[in-house]
Scaffold this motif. Structure first.
Motif, mmCIF file in Angstrom:
data_model
loop_
_atom_site.group_PDB
_atom_site.id
_atom_site.type_symbol
_atom_site.label_atom_id
_atom_site.label_comp_id
_atom_site.label_asym_id
_atom_site.label_seq_id
_atom_site.Cartn_x
_atom_site.Cartn_y
_atom_site.Cartn_z
ATOM 1 N N ALA A 232 0.820 -1.204 0.000
ATOM 2 C CA ALA A 232 0.000 0.000 0.000
ATOM 3 C C ALA A 232 0.858 1.260 0.000
ATOM 4 C CB ALA A 232 -0.926 0.007 1.210
ATOM 5 N N ASP A 233 2.168 1.094 0.281
ATOM 6 C CA ASP A 233 3.052 2.254 0.378
ATOM 7 C C ASP A 233 3.940 2.372 -0.854
ATOM 8 O OD1 ASP A 233 4.395 -0.050 0.922
ATOM 9 O OD2 ASP A 233 5.562 0.757 2.607
ATOM 10 N N SER A 234 4.841 3.330 -0.819
ATOM 11 C CA SER A 234 5.768 3.551 -1.933
ATOM 12 C C SER A 234 6.816 2.440 -2.006
ATOM 13 C CB SER A 234 6.460 4.904 -1.768
ATOM 14 O OG SER A 234 5.522 5.952 -1.737
ATOM 15 N N PHE A 235 7.459 2.350 -3.163
ATOM 16 C CA PHE A 235 8.585 1.428 -3.336
ATOM 17 C C PHE A 235 9.564 2.063 -4.309
ATOM 18 C CE2 PHE A 235 5.290 0.288 -6.369
ATOM 19 C CZ PHE A 235 5.967 0.162 -7.566
ATOM 20 N N ASP A 236 10.801 1.565 -4.296
ATOM 21 C CA ASP A 236 11.838 2.079 -5.186
ATOM 22 C C ASP A 236 12.016 1.160 -6.384
ATOM 23 O OD1 ASP A 236 12.343 4.257 -3.574
ATOM 24 O OD2 ASP A 236 13.930 3.258 -2.446
ATOM 25 N N VAL A 237 12.269 1.759 -7.533
ATOM 26 C CA VAL A 237 12.582 1.009 -8.750
ATOM 27 C C VAL A 237 13.897 1.526 -9.304
ATOM 28 C CG1 VAL A 237 11.912 0.482 -11.118
ATOM 29 C CG2 VAL A 237 10.181 0.529 -9.339
ATOM 30 N N GLU A 238 14.877 0.644 -9.416
ATOM 31 C CA GLU A 238 16.149 0.996 -10.043
ATOM 32 C C GLU A 238 16.055 0.702 -11.533
ATOM 33 O OE1 GLU A 238 20.810 -0.484 -10.184
ATOM 34 O OE2 GLU A 238 19.636 -0.816 -8.330
ATOM 35 N N LEU A 239 16.277 1.719 -12.342
ATOM 36 C CA LEU A 239 16.283 1.577 -13.797
ATOM 37 C C LEU A 239 17.726 1.334 -14.216
ATOM 38 C CD1 LEU A 239 13.865 4.512 -14.733
ATOM 39 C CD2 LEU A 239 13.316 2.212 -13.919
ATOM 40 N N ALA A 240 18.089 0.061 -14.373
ATOM 41 C CA ALA A 240 19.491 -0.311 -14.536
ATOM 42 C C ALA A 240 20.123 0.322 -15.775
ATOM 43 C CB ALA A 240 19.620 -1.833 -14.587
ATOM 44 N N ALA A 241 19.393 0.357 -16.877
ATOM 45 C CA ALA A 241 19.966 0.884 -18.114
ATOM 46 C C ALA A 241 20.077 2.402 -18.108
ATOM 47 C CB ALA A 241 19.122 0.435 -19.307
ATOM 48 N N SER A 242 19.281 3.072 -17.266
ATOM 49 C CA SER A 242 19.278 4.534 -17.218
ATOM 50 C C SER A 242 20.091 5.097 -16.069
ATOM 51 C CB SER A 242 17.832 5.044 -17.106
ATOM 52 O OG SER A 242 17.047 4.577 -18.181
ATOM 53 N N GLY A 243 20.469 4.223 -15.123
ATOM 54 C CA GLY A 243 21.249 4.683 -13.986
ATOM 55 C C GLY A 243 20.460 5.525 -13.002
ATOM 56 N N LEU A 244 19.154 5.314 -12.962
ATOM 57 C CA LEU A 244 18.295 6.087 -12.062
ATOM 58 C C LEU A 244 17.594 5.170 -11.068
ATOM 59 C CD1 LEU A 244 16.448 8.441 -14.594
ATOM 60 C CD2 LEU A 244 18.333 9.062 -13.074
ATOM 61 N N THR A 245 17.305 5.699 -9.893
ATOM 62 C CA THR A 245 16.442 5.020 -8.949
ATOM 63 C C THR A 245 15.283 5.959 -8.633
ATOM 64 O OG1 THR A 245 18.233 3.723 -7.971
ATOM 65 C CG2 THR A 245 16.234 3.999 -6.655
ATOM 66 N N LEU A 246 14.074 5.475 -8.845
ATOM 67 C CA LEU A 246 12.884 6.291 -8.687
ATOM 68 C C LEU A 246 12.015 5.745 -7.567
ATOM 69 C CD1 LEU A 246 11.889 6.599 -12.465
ATOM 70 C CD2 LEU A 246 13.284 8.187 -11.124
ATOM 71 N N THR A 247 11.357 6.621 -6.860
ATOM 72 C CA THR A 247 10.380 6.217 -5.855
ATOM 73 C C THR A 247 8.990 6.281 -6.485
ATOM 74 O OG1 THR A 247 11.734 7.021 -4.023
ATOM 75 C CG2 THR A 247 9.387 6.733 -3.603
ATOM 76 N N ILE A 248 8.278 5.161 -6.410
ATOM 77 C CA ILE A 248 6.954 5.061 -7.013
ATOM 78 C C ILE A 248 5.913 5.172 -5.901
ATOM 79 C CG2 ILE A 248 5.472 3.753 -8.560
ATOM 80 C CD1 ILE A 248 8.239 4.467 -9.732
ATOM 81 N N PRO A 249 5.188 6.271 -5.844
ATOM 82 C CA PRO A 249 4.185 6.423 -4.787
ATOM 83 C C PRO A 249 2.932 5.601 -5.092
ATOM 84 C CG PRO A 249 4.160 8.334 -6.226
ATOM 85 C CD PRO A 249 5.274 7.454 -6.717
ATOM 86 N N PRO A 250 2.081 5.420 -4.080
ATOM 87 C CA PRO A 250 0.796 4.750 -4.350
ATOM 88 C C PRO A 250 0.014 5.524 -5.412
ATOM 89 C CG PRO A 250 1.170 4.978 -1.985
ATOM 90 C CD PRO A 250 2.232 5.797 -2.662
ATOM 91 N N HIS A 251 -0.724 4.795 -6.215
ATOM 92 C CA HIS A 251 -1.609 5.375 -7.234
ATOM 93 C C HIS A 251 -0.862 6.032 -8.389
ATOM 94 C CE1 HIS A 251 -4.520 4.553 -4.166
ATOM 95 N NE2 HIS A 251 -4.039 5.487 -3.351
ATOM 96 N N ARG A 252 0.454 5.804 -8.501
ATOM 97 C CA ARG A 252 1.211 6.242 -9.678
ATOM 98 C C ARG A 252 1.862 5.017 -10.296
ATOM 99 N NH1 ARG A 252 3.244 11.115 -10.367
ATOM 100 N NH2 ARG A 252 3.087 10.494 -12.535
#
Length: 320
Positions: A232-252
């Motif tokens: 139900a909460d946020s989670f992190d996604v590491e985009l390996a090919a882009s070198g970014l780590t993004l936080t994905i909030p609920p409902h996005r």
């Protein structure tokens, strides 16, 4: 990963348009320069870009060996979201349309025996499967249901099939498909392929619960219904090919957050039904919320459809 061929972007011309049944337009698309179209296999579909933010998927229902033309059939749905209306009202012979594909998440696997079931316009991906099964010398049967004969497309082609392998089930004549009679006895040497409206798919899924794992293959027109996400909460996604780590909030969605971060993402339906945004999973557990992967494919945990699926863990690493 499912799609086995590289997708291409094309601008194709409507070569012919005929009426396949009541409310069904059958279109043949060609390259205006006369070039051969990309190869495809039974079960494949293409995207038609019908306007701004109006992209729809249609199954290829012709002959894969016919490289100069692609055939699709489109049911006019007055209460739909506008795609079929656009096709019926604007795509006359000579018109051009932007196309992407082909893409296949409903491929025909080798088998000694097949049971094909189609409801309404769901006959489109099944047609080339039947031809391929026949060419391979497999034992097959097709059960095709619709509201009435006049609403069922391609009856002439199907009635030309030899023997009694094709069973037509117009609802106004014989009622609904007798799924318990068709699928009541599990067969270990048989694959079941079905396409059609959601009530038919759900009923077939229930009927095939006692069949061996991997027997049932289906394609949905609309997304399945899901319970609340695993997290139900946020989670992190590491985009390996882009070198970014993004936080994905609920409902996005992962897709939208990645796009806003400037990462190029190819997508279409944003419903988890077309397969365009399929992305390789490198580590972490996925909360699968698409309408494409079967339980075995979900358990493999090697692919995610980032328009709808989420993480079932605090950090997910994907190949994007």
């Amino acid at each position: 990963m499912h799609s086995t061929r590289e997708e291409v972007d094309l601008r194709l011309q409507i070569a012919t348009r005929t009426t396949g049944a009541e409310g069904v337009a059958v279109l043949e698309l060609r390259d205006p320069t006369g070039e051969d179209l990309p190869m495809w296999e039974p079960g494949a579909h293409i995207d038609l870009a019908l306007g701004t933010d109006l992209v729809r998927q249609y199954s290829l229902c012709g002959d894969p060996a016919q490289r100069d033309v692609w055939r699709i059939a489109v049911l006019r749905e007055p209460d739909g979201r506008g795609g079929s209306q656009h096709v019926h009202e604007t795509l006359d012979p000579g018109a051009t349309v932007d196309v992407r594909g082909p893409r296949n998440h409903f491929s025909l696997r080798p088998s000694l025996r097949y049971v094909f079931l189609a409801g309404g316009i769901g006959i489109t991906p099944i047609l080339p499967m039947v031809a391929a099964a026949e060419a391979a010398g497999a034992d097959w049967q097709l059960h095709y249901g619709g509201r009435s004969r006049k609403s069922m497309a391609f009856l002439g082609e199907l009635e030309a099939k030899t023997g009694n392998r094709v069973s037509l089930h117009p609802q106004d004549e014989v009622g609904l498909l007798d799924l318990s009679g068709i699928l009541g006895t599990p067969r270990p040497d048989t694959l079941v392929y079905v396409c059609g409206p959601e009530p038919l798919l759900k009923a077939v899924e229930q009927q095939c619960e006692g069949w061996p794992d991997g027997s049932l293959h289906l394609e949905r027109f609309s997304p399945k219904e899901f319970d609340a996400p695993v997290r139900a909460d946020s989670f992190d996604v590491e985009l390996a090919a882009s070198g970014l780590t993004l936080t994905i909030p609920p409902h996005r969605s992962i897709l939208r957050v990645a796009e806003e971060a400037g990462v190029p993402v190819v997508y279409s339906c944003e419903e988890g039904t077309c397969g365009t945004c399929e992305t390789k999973v490198l580590s972490g557990q996925v909360d699968h919320r698409d309408s494409l992967l079967n339980p075995d494919e979900q358990a493999a945990n090697d692919a995610i459809f980032i328009c709808v699926s989420r993480a079932a863990c605090s950090r997910l690493v994907i190949d994007l």
